[in-house]
Write an enzyme that holds these catalytic residues in place. Sequence first.
Site, PDB file in Angstrom:
ATOM      1  N   LYS A   1       6.455 -26.093   3.772  1.00 49.58           N
ATOM      2  CA  LYS A   1       6.809 -24.836   3.098  1.00 49.58           C
ATOM      3  C   LYS A   1       5.635 -24.178   2.357  1.00 49.58           C
ATOM      4  O   LYS A   1       5.616 -22.959   2.202  1.00 49.58           O
ATOM      5  CB  LYS A   1       7.960 -25.075   2.117  1.00 49.58           C
ATOM      6  CG  LYS A   1       9.321 -25.257   2.784  1.00 49.58           C
ATOM      7  CD  LYS A   1      10.411 -25.300   1.728  1.00 49.58           C
ATOM      8  CE  LYS A   1      11.759 -25.579   2.362  1.00 49.58           C
ATOM      9  NZ  LYS A   1      12.850 -25.523   1.375  1.00 49.58           N
ATOM     10  N   ASP A  61      15.518 -19.595  -0.083  1.00 49.79           N
ATOM     11  CA  ASP A  61      16.187 -20.621  -0.900  1.00 49.79           C
ATOM     12  C   ASP A  61      16.724 -19.996  -2.194  1.00 49.79           C
ATOM     13  O   ASP A  61      17.845 -20.275  -2.614  1.00 49.79           O
ATOM     14  CB  ASP A  61      15.218 -21.764  -1.238  1.00 49.79           C
ATOM     15  CG  ASP A  61      14.967 -22.678  -0.032  1.00 49.79           C
ATOM     16  OD1 ASP A  61      15.887 -22.839   0.791  1.00 49.79           O
ATOM     17  OD2 ASP A  61      13.858 -23.227   0.084  1.00 49.79           O
ATOM     18  N   TYR A  72      23.863 -32.042  -1.523  1.00 53.77           N
ATOM     19  CA  TYR A  72      25.056 -31.833  -0.680  1.00 53.77           C
ATOM     20  C   TYR A  72      25.508 -33.093   0.060  1.00 53.77           C
ATOM     21  O   TYR A  72      26.414 -33.041   0.895  1.00 53.77           O
ATOM     22  CB  TYR A  72      24.873 -30.666   0.294  1.00 53.77           C
ATOM     23  CG  TYR A  72      23.660 -30.761   1.177  1.00 53.77           C
ATOM     24  CD1 TYR A  72      23.658 -31.538   2.319  1.00 53.77           C
ATOM     25  CD2 TYR A  72      22.507 -30.059   0.854  1.00 53.77           C
ATOM     26  CE1 TYR A  72      22.534 -31.631   3.113  1.00 53.77           C
ATOM     27  CE2 TYR A  72      21.374 -30.132   1.634  1.00 53.77           C
ATOM     28  CZ  TYR A  72      21.400 -30.927   2.764  1.00 53.77           C
ATOM     29  OH  TYR A  72      20.276 -31.015   3.541  1.00 53.77           O
TER      30      TYR A  72
HETATM   31  P1  NAP Z   1      11.385 -32.581  -5.093  1.00 52.28           P
HETATM   32  O1  NAP Z   1      10.423 -31.451  -4.999  1.00 52.28           O
HETATM   33  O2  NAP Z   1      10.952 -33.933  -4.643  1.00 52.28           O
HETATM   34  O3  NAP Z   1      11.851 -32.704  -6.650  1.00 52.28           O
HETATM   35  C1  NAP Z   1      12.703 -33.744  -7.055  1.00 52.28           C
HETATM   36  C2  NAP Z   1      13.171 -33.517  -8.496  1.00 52.28           C
HETATM   37  O4  NAP Z   1      14.149 -34.529  -8.776  1.00 52.28           O
HETATM   38  C3  NAP Z   1      12.057 -33.670  -9.535  1.00 52.28           C
HETATM   39  O5  NAP Z   1      12.303 -32.815 -10.610  1.00 52.28           O
HETATM   40  C4  NAP Z   1      12.228 -35.147  -9.968  1.00 52.28           C
HETATM   41  O6  NAP Z   1      11.791 -35.397 -11.280  1.00 52.28           O
HETATM   42  C5  NAP Z   1      13.733 -35.265  -9.936  1.00 52.28           C
HETATM   43  N1  NAP Z   1      14.163 -36.650  -9.807  1.00 52.28           N
HETATM   44  C6  NAP Z   1      14.081 -37.442  -8.693  1.00 52.28           C
HETATM   45  N2  NAP Z   1      14.586 -38.674  -8.971  1.00 52.28           N
HETATM   46  C7  NAP Z   1      14.980 -38.649 -10.282  1.00 52.28           C
HETATM   47  C8  NAP Z   1      15.594 -39.600 -11.141  1.00 52.28           C
HETATM   48  N3  NAP Z   1      15.891 -40.831 -10.704  1.00 52.28           N
HETATM   49  N4  NAP Z   1      15.878 -39.239 -12.411  1.00 52.28           N
HETATM   50  C9  NAP Z   1      15.595 -37.978 -12.846  1.00 52.28           C
HETATM   51  N5  NAP Z   1      15.014 -37.025 -12.084  1.00 52.28           N
HETATM   52  C10 NAP Z   1      14.713 -37.359 -10.814  1.00 52.28           C
HETATM   53  O7  NAP Z   1      12.734 -32.274  -4.317  1.00 52.28           O
HETATM   54  P2  NAP Z   1      13.382 -30.870  -3.915  1.00 52.28           P
HETATM   55  O8  NAP Z   1      12.834 -30.445  -2.605  1.00 52.28           O
HETATM   56  O9  NAP Z   1      13.306 -29.940  -5.076  1.00 52.28           O
HETATM   57  O10 NAP Z   1      14.913 -31.314  -3.625  1.00 52.28           O
HETATM   58  C11 NAP Z   1      15.729 -31.844  -4.647  1.00 52.28           C
HETATM   59  C12 NAP Z   1      17.163 -32.062  -4.135  1.00 52.28           C
HETATM   60  O11 NAP Z   1      17.733 -30.836  -3.732  1.00 52.28           O
HETATM   61  C13 NAP Z   1      17.291 -32.997  -2.909  1.00 52.28           C
HETATM   62  O12 NAP Z   1      18.421 -33.798  -3.105  1.00 52.28           O
HETATM   63  C14 NAP Z   1      17.519 -32.053  -1.746  1.00 52.28           C
HETATM   64  O13 NAP Z   1      18.294 -32.643  -0.705  1.00 52.28           O
HETATM   65  C15 NAP Z   1      18.314 -30.951  -2.440  1.00 52.28           C
HETATM   66  N6  NAP Z   1      18.170 -29.631  -1.776  1.00 52.28           N
HETATM   67  C16 NAP Z   1      19.301 -28.933  -1.483  1.00 52.28           C
HETATM   68  C17 NAP Z   1      19.207 -27.679  -0.916  1.00 52.28           C
HETATM   69  C18 NAP Z   1      20.448 -26.902  -0.589  1.00 52.28           C
HETATM   70  O14 NAP Z   1      20.339 -25.890   0.123  1.00 52.28           O
HETATM   71  N7  NAP Z   1      21.612 -27.285  -1.078  1.00 52.28           N
HETATM   72  C19 NAP Z   1      17.942 -27.125  -0.645  1.00 52.28           C
HETATM   73  C20 NAP Z   1      16.798 -27.867  -0.974  1.00 52.28           C
HETATM   74  C21 NAP Z   1      16.916 -29.118  -1.545  1.00 52.28           C
HETATM   75  P3  NAP Z   1      10.278 -35.883 -11.565  1.00 52.28           P
HETATM   76  O15 NAP Z   1       9.451 -34.643 -11.656  1.00 52.28           O
HETATM   77  O16 NAP Z   1      10.406 -36.613 -12.854  1.00 52.28           O
HETATM   78  O17 NAP Z   1       9.872 -36.789 -10.420  1.00 52.28           O
END
Ligand code: NAP
Length: 281
Positions: free
Chosen positions: A74, A116, A226
């Site tokens: 991305k 998004d 999801y």
């Molecule tokens: P990312 O860039 O890897 O960011 C992950 C975030 O989650 C960071 O803020 C991280 O905190 C936090 N995190 C991870 N494990 C944690 C824990 N055990 N305790 C507290 N905080 C934690 O991921 P992303 O791409 O933003 O995606 C995040 C989620 O959104 C995923 O589950 C993904 O499947 C979902 N998603 C959904 C959609 C949709 O259309 N519904 C679209 C995109 C993503 P730190 O900074 O402390 O590591």
Amino acid sequence: MVTKQMMINGAAETFGIVGNPVHHSLSPTMHNAAFAALGMNGVYIPLPVSDLQKGVEGLKALGFRGVSVTIPHKKDIMQYVDVLDPVAARIGAVNTLVIGNKEDAADRFVYGYNTDWVGANRALMEKIELKGSRVLVLGAGGSARAIGYGLLEAGAKIMLSNRTVAKGRDLARQLGCDFCPLDELENVNADVLVNTTSVGMTPADDKSPVDQKILSKFSVVMDIVYAPLVTRLLREATASGCEVIDGLSMLLYQGVAQFELWTGRDAPVEVMQNVLRERIK
Ligand code: NAP
């Protein structure tokens, strides 16, 4: 339920999803159902790509009309975009390419967008007016960035919280909003809570990113996780009297925005929603 068959012949327009890996993506199901429902001669396929430069050259050479872009491309895809949407530029990530006119090779420009944030805003706007609303965003990853900038576009007032404080403060500074550590959330007053962290995702679906006791102050709680569709956060938010939005809504509406950018037609939202719900089940 989709009953129409896909109508693909030699004049079909081609779309796809560029990422690595892509085999788990729900987007082919969603977009092919939309083409079929509208009787359009279009097809959407998974495109696992590791070399992005060759990938984009290939898309142009083969006459693809548009693609979704997913992890890990991305950010890096932006260097191959000719015309970048201003909000995508602020977010620093592109999840949608529109590739110029198939008939005219000279016009085969690559336009980059981010849908998004459009998807997240549309999901939230089904429950609440965003302009002037106070929104607490949990997380500081890629999704938090897109959703944060999107909420600012809609005129919401945001606050950020994140496990890793330095990362959270850095994103909050870029967004021009306040940061609150996770263990001080009981002092925050907001109308909406959006979880953009992966906490609560299968297999750790017994986890919630926040304590249930803070939930009753929010009118609306959205979880972008999801899998599962009903996370522990959403269960506890419902029990606390909040309106809830599951992760399927953002997924759906970011795809709806892509479909409309590519085709210029209104997307068949209900069809896309039904196939997604069916697949996620
Ligand atoms: P990312 O860039 O890897 O960011 C992950 C975030 O989650 C960071 O803020 C991280 O905190 C936090 N995190 C991870 N494990 C944690 C824990 N055990 N305790 C507290 N905080 C934690 O991921 P992303 O791409 O933003 O995606 C995040 C989620 O959104 C995923 O589950 C993904 O499947 C979902 N998603 C959904 C959609 C949709 O259309 N519904 C679209 C995109 C993503 P730190 O900074 O402390 O590591």
